[in-house]
Design a protein around this motif. Sequence first.
Motif, short mmCIF file in Angstrom:
data_model
loop_
_atom_site.label_atom_id
_atom_site.label_comp_id
_atom_site.label_asym_id
_atom_site.label_seq_id
_atom_site.Cartn_x
_atom_site.Cartn_y
_atom_site.Cartn_z
N PHE A 21 -4.64 -0.43 -8.68
CA PHE A 21 -5.56 -1.55 -8.85
C PHE A 21 -6.61 -1.52 -7.74
CE2 PHE A 21 -6.87 -6.00 -9.11
CZ PHE A 21 -6.91 -6.19 -10.49
N TYR A 22 -6.18 -1.21 -6.53
CA TYR A 22 -7.08 -1.05 -5.38
C TYR A 22 -6.88 0.33 -4.79
CZ TYR A 22 -7.52 -6.13 -5.48
OH TYR A 22 -7.76 -7.43 -5.88
N ARG A 23 -7.95 0.88 -4.22
CA ARG A 23 -7.86 2.15 -3.49
C ARG A 23 -8.76 2.05 -2.27
NH1 ARG A 23 -8.95 6.71 -7.19
NH2 ARG A 23 -6.73 6.63 -7.57
N VAL A 24 -8.27 2.53 -1.13
CA VAL A 24 -9.05 2.62 0.10
C VAL A 24 -9.11 4.08 0.50
CG1 VAL A 24 -9.13 2.01 2.55
CG2 VAL A 24 -8.45 0.29 0.88
N THR A 25 -10.33 4.59 0.64
CA THR A 25 -10.53 5.98 1.05
C THR A 25 -11.62 6.04 2.11
OG1 THR A 25 -12.15 6.31 -0.71
CG2 THR A 25 -9.89 6.96 -1.21
N GLY A 26 -11.66 7.13 2.84
CA GLY A 26 -12.73 7.31 3.80
C GLY A 26 -12.27 7.95 5.08
N PRO B 33 -12.55 7.11 9.70
CA PRO B 33 -12.83 6.08 10.70
C PRO B 33 -14.32 5.76 10.78
CG PRO B 33 -11.18 7.58 11.53
CD PRO B 33 -11.68 8.16 10.23
N GLY B 34 -14.63 4.48 10.70
CA GLY B 34 -16.01 4.02 10.77
C GLY B 34 -16.70 3.93 9.42
N ASP B 35 -16.07 4.47 8.36
CA ASP B 35 -16.70 4.43 7.03
C ASP B 35 -15.64 4.47 5.94
OD1 ASP B 35 -18.60 4.41 5.02
OD2 ASP B 35 -18.94 6.56 5.11
N TRP B 36 -15.03 3.33 5.69
CA TRP B 36 -14.00 3.20 4.66
C TRP B 36 -14.60 2.54 3.43
CZ3 TRP B 36 -9.61 5.72 5.32
CH2 TRP B 36 -9.26 6.10 6.62
N THR B 37 -14.11 2.94 2.25
CA THR B 37 -14.59 2.40 0.98
C THR B 37 -13.42 1.76 0.24
OG1 THR B 37 -16.32 4.06 0.78
CG2 THR B 37 -15.63 2.98 -1.25
N LEU B 38 -13.67 0.57 -0.29
CA LEU B 38 -12.69 -0.13 -1.13
C LEU B 38 -13.10 0.03 -2.58
CD1 LEU B 38 -10.36 -2.10 -1.71
CD2 LEU B 38 -12.00 -3.97 -1.29
N MET B 39 -12.17 0.46 -3.41
CA MET B 39 -12.38 0.52 -4.86
C MET B 39 -11.58 -0.62 -5.46
SD MET B 39 -11.30 3.45 -7.61
CE MET B 39 -9.62 2.87 -7.75
N SER B 40 -12.24 -1.45 -6.26
CA SER B 40 -11.56 -2.56 -6.92
C SER B 40 -12.10 -2.73 -8.34
CB SER B 40 -11.77 -3.85 -6.12
OG SER B 40 -13.14 -4.14 -5.98
N PRO B 41 -11.32 -3.33 -9.23
CA PRO B 41 -11.76 -3.48 -10.61
C PRO B 41 -12.91 -4.47 -10.74
CG PRO B 41 -9.39 -3.82 -10.40
CD PRO B 41 -9.95 -3.78 -9.04
N GLY B 42 -13.89 -4.07 -11.52
CA GLY B 42 -14.98 -4.97 -11.88
C GLY B 42 -14.82 -5.39 -13.33
N ALA B 43 -15.84 -5.98 -13.90
CA ALA B 43 -15.77 -6.47 -15.28
C ALA B 43 -15.60 -5.33 -16.29
CB ALA B 43 -17.02 -7.27 -15.60
N THR B 44 -16.29 -4.21 -16.07
CA THR B 44 -16.22 -3.12 -17.03
C THR B 44 -15.83 -1.78 -16.43
OG1 THR B 44 -18.58 -2.66 -16.78
CG2 THR B 44 -17.94 -4.18 -18.54
N SER B 45 -15.87 -1.67 -15.10
CA SER B 45 -15.49 -0.43 -14.43
C SER B 45 -15.12 -0.74 -12.98
CB SER B 45 -16.63 0.59 -14.47
OG SER B 45 -17.74 0.09 -13.77
N TYR B 46 -14.59 0.24 -12.30
CA TYR B 46 -14.25 0.04 -10.89
C TYR B 46 -15.52 -0.07 -10.05
CZ TYR B 46 -9.26 0.60 -11.46
OH TYR B 46 -7.96 0.39 -11.80
N TRP C 245 0.83 -1.20 0.00
CA TRP C 245 0.00 0.00 0.00
C TRP C 245 0.86 1.24 0.00
CZ3 TRP C 245 -5.06 -0.37 -0.86
CH2 TRP C 245 -5.64 -1.63 -0.74
N ILE C 246 0.44 2.22 -0.80
CA ILE C 246 1.15 3.49 -0.93
C ILE C 246 0.18 4.60 -0.54
CG2 ILE C 246 2.30 5.04 -2.58
CD1 ILE C 246 2.68 2.41 -4.32
N LEU D 254 -5.26 5.37 0.42
CA LEU D 254 -4.21 4.39 0.17
C LEU D 254 -4.47 3.74 -1.18
CD1 LEU D 254 -4.09 2.61 3.63
CD2 LEU D 254 -2.52 4.34 2.79
N GLU D 255 -3.39 3.41 -1.89
CA GLU D 255 -3.51 2.75 -3.18
C GLU D 255 -2.53 1.59 -3.24
OE1 GLU D 255 -2.68 6.04 -5.76
OE2 GLU D 255 -4.74 6.77 -5.64
N ALA D 256 -2.93 0.53 -3.96
CA ALA D 256 -2.07 -0.63 -4.14
C ALA D 256 -2.03 -1.02 -5.61
CB ALA D 256 -2.57 -1.80 -3.31
#
Length: 74
Positions: free
Chosen positions: A25-30, A32-45, A8-9, A15-17
Amino acid sequence: MQVWRLKWIGLGDRLEAPAFGIEVFYRVTGRPGDWTLMSPGATSYVLTPGYETQAAAKDAAQVDFERRIKREFE
């Protein structure tokens, strides 16, 4: 099969990985108590909100990453 840990950077609330040659490829934002994970899907994140801790969102990314690797190489 053992899969390496994501590196993680970033600091604080963003944070991004990289993986598979993709810089973010992955991003974590948010906050405390409400974090969101962004990850690749079939056609979009895909955004998956609602993680209590940053560590929980990072753990979910690691599980997803390991699943992708194992699916490719098994």
